[in-house]
Design a protein around this motif. Structure first.
Motif, short mmCIF file in Angstrom:
data_model
loop_
_atom_site.label_atom_id
_atom_site.label_comp_id
_atom_site.label_asym_id
_atom_site.label_seq_id
_atom_site.Cartn_x
_atom_site.Cartn_y
_atom_site.Cartn_z
N ALA A 17 9.78 -1.91 -4.30
CA ALA A 17 9.40 -3.22 -4.52
C ALA A 17 8.88 -3.52 -5.83
O ALA A 17 8.87 -4.60 -6.39
CB ALA A 17 8.46 -3.63 -3.38
N GLU A 18 8.37 -2.41 -6.36
CA GLU A 18 7.62 -2.99 -8.00
C GLU A 18 8.68 -3.21 -8.88
O GLU A 18 8.26 -3.65 -9.78
CB GLU A 18 6.94 -1.51 -8.22
CG GLU A 18 7.73 -0.34 -8.64
CD GLU A 18 7.98 0.66 -7.07
OE1 GLU A 18 8.50 1.69 -7.30
OE2 GLU A 18 7.62 0.21 -5.98
N ASN A 19 10.03 -2.91 -8.51
CA ASN A 19 10.94 -3.36 -9.65
C ASN A 19 11.58 -4.70 -9.05
O ASN A 19 12.43 -5.05 -9.93
CB ASN A 19 11.88 -2.27 -9.68
CG ASN A 19 11.29 -1.01 -10.40
OD1 ASN A 19 10.45 -0.87 -11.06
ND2 ASN A 19 11.98 0.07 -9.90
N SER A 20 11.12 -5.25 -8.23
CA SER A 20 11.61 -6.64 -7.85
C SER A 20 11.19 -7.59 -8.87
O SER A 20 10.20 -7.28 -9.20
CB SER A 20 11.23 -7.12 -6.73
OG SER A 20 11.77 -6.26 -5.40
N ALA B 289 4.03 -9.15 -8.97
CA ALA B 289 2.52 -8.79 -9.50
C ALA B 289 2.00 -7.71 -8.35
O ALA B 289 2.15 -7.74 -7.36
CB ALA B 289 1.82 -10.05 -9.58
N ALA B 290 1.43 -6.70 -9.01
CA ALA B 290 0.59 -5.79 -8.18
C ALA B 290 -0.74 -6.14 -7.47
O ALA B 290 -1.44 -6.84 -8.43
CB ALA B 290 0.41 -4.57 -8.80
N GLU B 291 -0.81 -5.83 -6.27
CA GLU B 291 -2.10 -6.31 -5.70
C GLU B 291 -2.76 -5.10 -5.14
O GLU B 291 -2.80 -4.11 -5.90
CB GLU B 291 -1.72 -7.36 -4.49
CG GLU B 291 -1.27 -8.46 -4.76
CD GLU B 291 -2.13 -9.49 -5.42
OE1 GLU B 291 -3.44 -9.27 -5.28
OE2 GLU B 291 -1.92 -10.32 -6.23
N SER B 292 -3.38 -5.06 -3.83
CA SER B 292 -3.92 -3.94 -3.40
C SER B 292 -2.94 -2.94 -2.74
O SER B 292 -1.97 -2.99 -2.69
CB SER B 292 -4.94 -4.30 -2.34
OG SER B 292 -4.36 -4.89 -1.30
N ALA B 293 -3.59 -1.53 -2.57
CA ALA B 293 -2.74 -0.52 -1.87
C ALA B 293 -2.20 -0.88 -0.46
O ALA B 293 -3.08 -1.88 0.18
CB ALA B 293 -3.62 0.67 -1.92
N CYS B 294 -1.01 -0.13 -0.22
CA CYS B 294 -0.76 -0.63 1.05
C CYS B 294 -1.58 0.31 2.23
O CYS B 294 -2.17 1.02 1.83
CB CYS B 294 0.91 0.07 1.05
SG CYS B 294 2.04 -0.54 0.06
N SER B 295 -1.42 -0.74 3.24
CA SER B 295 -2.15 0.10 4.22
C SER B 295 -1.37 0.53 5.53
O SER B 295 -0.91 -0.48 6.18
CB SER B 295 -3.25 -1.17 5.20
OG SER B 295 -4.01 -0.55 6.05
N SER B 296 -1.18 1.68 5.39
CA SER B 296 -0.04 2.28 6.49
C SER B 296 1.22 1.83 6.09
O SER B 296 2.02 1.49 7.11
CB SER B 296 -0.55 2.11 7.87
OG SER B 296 -1.95 2.90 8.06
N GLY B 297 1.52 1.58 4.89
CA GLY B 297 2.92 1.19 4.61
C GLY B 297 3.01 -0.51 4.96
O GLY B 297 4.06 -1.11 4.83
N GLY C 189 5.40 -1.03 -2.15
CA GLY C 189 6.23 -0.29 -3.10
C GLY C 189 6.37 1.07 -2.86
O GLY C 189 5.79 1.63 -1.94
N SER C 190 7.10 1.74 -3.52
CA SER C 190 7.51 3.31 -3.41
C SER C 190 6.12 3.65 -4.00
O SER C 190 6.01 5.03 -3.71
CB SER C 190 8.64 3.54 -4.33
OG SER C 190 8.58 3.36 -5.61
N ASP C 191 5.41 3.18 -4.75
CA ASP C 191 4.15 3.71 -5.27
C ASP C 191 2.80 3.47 -4.33
O ASP C 191 1.78 3.54 -4.84
CB ASP C 191 3.83 3.27 -6.64
CG ASP C 191 3.64 1.66 -6.88
OD1 ASP C 191 3.97 1.04 -5.62
OD2 ASP C 191 3.50 0.99 -7.95
N ASN C 192 3.15 3.07 -3.38
CA ASN C 192 2.27 2.62 -2.15
C ASN C 192 1.12 1.37 -2.64
O ASN C 192 0.04 1.36 -2.47
CB ASN C 192 1.42 3.74 -1.80
CG ASN C 192 0.69 3.57 -0.60
OD1 ASN C 192 1.47 3.17 0.59
ND2 ASN C 192 -0.56 4.09 -0.17
N VAL C 193 1.82 0.36 -3.48
CA VAL C 193 1.05 -0.62 -3.77
C VAL C 193 1.78 -1.86 -3.25
O VAL C 193 3.00 -1.92 -3.23
CB VAL C 193 0.74 -0.68 -5.50
CG1 VAL C 193 0.07 -2.13 -5.85
CG2 VAL C 193 0.05 0.29 -5.95
N CYS C 194 0.89 -2.79 -2.75
CA CYS C 194 1.62 -4.14 -2.43
C CYS C 194 1.86 -5.10 -3.56
O CYS C 194 1.30 -5.17 -4.75
CB CYS C 194 0.57 -4.82 -1.40
SG CYS C 194 0.45 -3.86 0.06
#
Length: 772
Positions: A662-665, A716-724, A733-738
């Protein structure tokens, strides 16, 4: 000799075989034809007739959908969708050839000159196949189709008939053939037009006419149908429901309706911002005591002379307003966003509400004056209750007029909020270290004039304090993009028009929840952190109008924080003339410090041309490059005091999703800008620039843009994913960031600054069409 006999024998056998096949084929055809029953023959005729009628109806609907665009092209900018062509009466009656530049003057052409066909009548003639771009359409008896149309819906109408989905056809359009009648039980169900088959001849009156060489016969309807059209073999009607349900699938029509509502909301917001209480009215209706309600009043701010041209008078009956008796927010609007997911709904406090009522719902009728004055025949559910009842103050519905779907019924109310302060008016971001008299931004609500810059403040205020910005308070969903128009003029103060400039900006409202402004001087209020207000955070897109050249880019932090910092501005006259100015598309430079480009303070290179350089970043998620060459930047001589410039901006997003990462969208933002100095010689181009309901490629083909560029805006990057799992409208994203779409919600505005010379620019007549 034997060989000759063998060859001859083979040839003879071949001839016999061919003859045998021919006999068999003829016999088969005879058997097939002789065994066709009268019922089978009639069924084939009916099938052919039905196909011709459907093709004819589709052609009529297509004409109605294209009517406004075609009429605008021929000089009628107020033309409205929904009109249908007159029949073909034969050129000896049509007299189209007497009209200037009339392309259709032969058989199959619709009558153009409306003389003799006015009034509340049903007009009958041959189907105008040539006008509609078909071949002659024939029924199962090889007769060309005929056509009846209500005069209220005829094209090139000589009357001021209101054209919308409530416009009534004239009574009693009757077509027989076992269908009993198409005269409507309900006034709204009357057919607007009927295409019909004349069938076989019933007298000797269908003699040939020179007006009908292809169809044959003549144009005397009495020899094709009787006075009541009762002997017509088959017929097919065009109804208002069919016409407008199809029309709602047209993006042009939906854009026009939304643009009309945008302008109405904007203009009412300006009234509120100017301290004027909104007072709608409706006849024969008792007002609730806690709000003023009624139809929207006439106003030159959104009447027929404003884009979308002509719509106000045709759709005014559909627009209702509820307003607080004071300028406070006493009402609420819940934007349901055309979705069933209530978690995406938003609630706004409003001082007024604009409601577009849409098409008729079950049990609603709008055929008489009393019915048209009854809100229950227009508004739906809780909106009707809130509109008519004291103590009910909440309204709800989508803000965008869309296609009919499971999420938006044809009768769905479209609801717009006008908040206290205006909403669509400009909200200022001032420099807190300047006095009120020194501020560089002001907005006149009465005239809609935004002024950036101030005379006489440079000698009394520090250079770092000379900034000011203004933003439209309403944020919008980017959707399919937007088209904006505004005009501006630099004033001559003393002998100068100043040394800096301003930026028209579209900023991400989720990154900028508090209205921001940048630094003074060459930063133009767009770049940098002034230390007093929120900075203008990326992602963002700006159109820069720069009055002077600031060469190179400083390599020291002290230089980068200077109000006279180099911007890598291009050299057109190299300082030797008065036209060393430019306009450019800009983004935001580097996200963080970068050694390759000598960027120490990343916030301070947002309008540095050519940054980020290609060599400075290897990352996939690199910011878009601020153009350093044409067509993204160009020499525009802005240094003429009092000269009026017209500006049009079109931003069209194209979304690309990466399901694996998702980070590359990303979203490709294709931006085009037209800049034109005011002149009578370019009046037609200026008219086109102001009409934001259509793209410039449609309005004025061949009128090339001044600037263009496509910038890639990664999510745009936001906070870390919570349990995906991420919040609504974000993806892990694949880096566990929303990640969320950059500029999904956008706000428009202007940023400005001064440096060593006084400067003042006035910006007026701004309007934007947002494309859903």
């Amino acid at each position: 000799m034997n060989r000759r006999r063998q060859s001859l024998a083979r040839k003879q056998r071949g001839f016999v075989l061919i003859a045998l096949v021919a006999v068999l084929v003829m016999g088969g055809l005879y058997f097939f034809i002789s065994n066709l029953s009268p019922e089978m023959i009639e069924a084939r005729r009916q099938e052919k007739t039905a196909a011709a009628l459907v093709q004819a109806r589709e052609a009529l609907i297509g004409y109605a959908l294209q009517y406004r665009e075609q009429q605008k092209a021929t000089g009628d900018p107020d033309a409205m969708y929904g009109h249908l062509p007159l029949p073909d009466f034969g050129e000896s009656v049509n007299l189209n050839g007497n009209l200037t530049s009339q392309p259709c003057t032969s058989e199959g052409c619709a009558k153009i000159n409306p003389s003799g066909v006015s009034g509340s009548t049903v007009i009958v003639g041959r189907f105008p196949w040539k006008t509609l771009g078909t071949e002659p359409l024939r029924d199962g008896h090889a007769e060309c189709l005929w056509y009846a149309i209500s005069a209220t819906h005829r094209a090139v109408s000589s009357t001021a008939t209101t054209m919308n989905w409530d416009t009534l056809a004239v009574p009693d359009v009757v077509i027989g053939s076992g269908l009993a009648t198409l005269a409507a039980v309900n006034a709204h169900e009357r057919p607007l037009a009927v295409i019909f088959s004349a069938g076989p001849a019933f007298d000797n009156g269908r003699t040939a006419s020179i007006d009908a060489p292809k169809c044959g016969g003549n144009y005397d309807v009495a020899h094709y149908v009787d006075a009541a059209l009762n002997n017509a073999q088959r017929s097919l009607a065009v109804t208002s429901e069919l016409l407008f349900s199809t029309l709602r699938r047209s993006s042009y029509f939906r854009t026009d309706i939304n643009a009309m509502l945008d302008r109405m909301s904007t203009c009412l917001g300006a009234q509120v911002a100017a301290g004027t209480v909104i007072t709608p009215d409706i006849s024969g209706f008792t007002q609730p005591t806690d709000k003023a309600v009624g139809r929207i009043l006439s106003n030159s701010c959104y009447d027929n002379t404003q884009n979308p041209l002509g719509y106000f008078s045709h759709y005014r009956d559909q627009v209702f307003v509820a307003a607080c008796p004071t300028l406070a927010n006493c009402l609420t609007v819940t934007d349901t966003k055309n979705t069933s997911d209530v978690s995406d709904d938003t609630l706004q406090a409003c001082t007024a509400v604009v409601i577009f009522s849409g098409q008729r719902g079950s049990g609603q009728s709008r055929s008489t004056t009393p019915e048209r004055n009854a809100p229950l025949n227009y508004l739906e559910g809780s909106n009707l209750g809130s509109f008519t009842t004291t103590g009910q103050l909440g309204f709800a519905g989508p803000t965008v007029f869309s296609q009919v779907s499971a999420a938006q019924a044809a009768s769905q109310d479209i609801v717009r909020c006008v908040p206290a302060g205006g909403g669509a008016s400009f909200t200022k971001v001032i420099s807190p270290n300047l006095t009120e008299a020194q501020q560089l931004v002001s907005y006149d609500t009465a005239t809609g004039t935004l002024t950036l810059g101030k005379e006489g403040v440079n000698n009394s205020a520090g250079a770092s304090n000379l900034f000011g910005c203004a933003w439209i308070a309403d944020e919008k969903t980017l959707g399919s993009g937007f088209r904006s128009y505004f005009q501006f003029s630099f004033a001559t103060i003393g002998s100068s028009v100043g040394n800096t400039g301003f930026v028209f900006a579209a900023i991400d409202s989720e990154s900028n929840p508090n209205l921001p402004c940048g630094m003074a001087g060459s930063h133009l209020g767009y770049s940098g952190d002034n230390g007093s207000t929120p900075k203008v955070k990326f992602p963002k897109i700006g159109i820069e109008f720069d009055q002077s050249k600031n060469s190179s880019f400083p390599t020291a932090s002290s230089g980068q924080s200077s109000t006279n910092a180099g911007r890598n501005d291009p050299c057109y006259t190299c300082g030797s003339g008065t036209a060393d100015t430019h306009a450019a598309i800009i983004y935001w430079g580097h996200d963080s410090a970068n050694a390759t480009d000598s960027v120490i303070l990343a916030d301070n290179d947002d309008n540095v041309h050519g940054f980020p350089t290609t060599a400075s970043l290897a990352s996939t998620r690199r910011p878009p490059k601020n153009p350093a060459a044409s067509p993204g930047i160009d020499n525009i001589n802005l240094r003429t005091g009092g000269k009026l410039f017209h500006v049009r901006v079109e931003v069209t997003p194209t979304r690309t999703l990466d399901s694996a990462a998702a980070e590359n969208s990303k979203t490709n933002m294709h931006t085009k800008v037209w800049i034109l100095a005011d002149s009578a010689t370019v009046a037609n181009q200026i008219i086109a620039m102001k009409d934001t309901t259509r793209s410039m490629s449609v309005l004025y083909p061949g009128f090339a843009e001044t600037l263009s560029d496509t910038g890639v805006v990664f999510d745009a990057a936001e906070s870390a994913c919570s349990s995906g799992v991420c919040p609504t409208n974000q993806t892990c994203g694949s880096d566990n960031v929303c990640y969320r779409q950059g500029l999904r919600k956008a706000r428009l505005g202007f940023t400005g600054s001064q440096r060593t010379q006084d400067q003042q620019v006035t910006i007026t007549d701004m309007f934007t069409t947002w494309l859903p």
